[in-house]
Design an enzyme around this catalytic site. Structure first.
Site, PDB file in Angstrom:
ATOM      1  N   GLU A 115     -40.254   5.534  11.466  1.00 23.01           N
ATOM      2  CA  GLU A 115     -39.272   5.042  12.433  1.00 23.01           C
ATOM      3  C   GLU A 115     -38.823   3.657  11.973  1.00 23.01           C
ATOM      4  OE1 GLU A 115     -40.541   5.082  16.495  1.00 23.01           O
ATOM      5  OE2 GLU A 115     -40.419   7.263  16.655  1.00 23.01           O
ATOM      6  N   ASP A 123     -38.533  -3.465  24.420  1.00 26.14           N
ATOM      7  CA  ASP A 123     -39.495  -3.999  23.466  1.00 26.14           C
ATOM      8  C   ASP A 123     -40.150  -5.264  23.985  1.00 26.14           C
ATOM      9  OD1 ASP A 123     -39.164  -2.099  21.311  1.00 26.14           O
ATOM     10  OD2 ASP A 123     -37.150  -2.912  21.096  1.00 26.14           O
TER      11      ASP A 123
END
Length: 271
Positions: free
Chosen positions: A49, A60
């Site tokens: 990824e 995040d």
């Protein structure tokens, strides 16, 4: 079958679990991204990824937010990330690459242009954090038309209806966020993950990868016992943040190899 499907089919046949590491493209040095991707593959990653840096990465935590900020400050863009994938493909034609990021850079490029350029670069999947499945049908169709798997997130709070919506349009694999909150947060509760996975697998016809909160071989192995694959990101970004530049790729490869050994043990136990 595409590369992601081939990878998971081979893992299932071998009784092994998938290892999906995440790094942010361009961090800490844009010139090192392709080298880091090769280090991940050589260490035993099944899928890579690759994070596309964005100025407002809402899902995040601080570790990956900092990595996005560093990459953006060094001029990393969606186009430069696609160029990295293309360079990786010069010598690696087998390891699937999934771009993970947010809708804004893709929409600025244009979804059709992105699909064309991503396919040409050798991208295998794309996970857009802020595309909910109920609004992503056309996007998913355009990705599949370009032989790119649209990958979606599920969470502990996902309803059966949301899981079913994802099951209708997802391909490649789904990414189960094992904790509420942002990446890199909290402590894992493997029993709660184990309790949720059957509901997902009964409604989603693709493998289930589990991420958020996985930090070492022990937690990776525990999660692998109850899932098809393990996704690890914040710990790798921290490793790159602290490693000496000349030793970063080797440190990455060593850490991934440790996780690979732990997961292979989990796979053998699960058979």
């Amino acid at each position: 079958m595409n590369r992601i499907q081939q990878t998971f089919a081979a893992l299932a046949e071998q009784g092994r679990k998938g290892l999906i590491p995440f790094i942010t493209a361009g961090d800490p040095d844009p010139a090192k991204t392709v080298e880091f991707m090769h280090a991940l593959a050589e260490g035993g990653a099944d899928v890579i990824e690759l994070g596309v840096p964005f100025s407002d990465p809402m899902a995040d935590g601080p570790v990956i937010q900092r990595s996005s900020e560093r990459a953006l400050a060094r001029g990393v863009t969606l186009k430069s990330v696609l160029a990295d994938v293309k360079r990786f493909r010069d010598t690696n034609q087998t390891t699937p690459v999934v771009l993970m990021g947010y809708a804004n850079p893709i929409e600025r490029m244009g979804v059709d242009a992105f699909a064309t350029e991503a396919q040409a670069a050798g991208v295998d999947g794309v996970l857009v954090v802020d595309y909910p499945p109920e609004e992503a049908g056309v996007f998913a169709e355009k990705m599949r038309a370009a032989q790119i798997d649209p990958i979606f997130l599920l969470a502990p709070t996902s309803t059966d209806e949301r899981i079913a919506d994802v099951g209708k349009i997802a391909s490649g694999y789904v990414y189960y966020v094992s904790l509420k909150g942002v990446t890199g947060a909290g402590n894992l509760d493997v029993s709660s993950i184990a309790g949720k996975i059957p509901a997902i697998k009964s409604r989603v016809p693709v493998p289930v990868g589990v991420g958020f909160g996985i930090r070492d071989a022990e937690t990776a192995r525990a999660v692998a016992e109850v899932s098809d694959a393990v996704v690890i990101g914040s710990r790798l970004v921290q490793l790159l943040e602290s490693a000496a530049p000349e030793g970063a790729a080797a440190a990455l490869k060593t850490f991934i190899a440790e996780l690979r050994a732990a997961l292979d043990g989990a796979g053998k136990t699960a058979r």
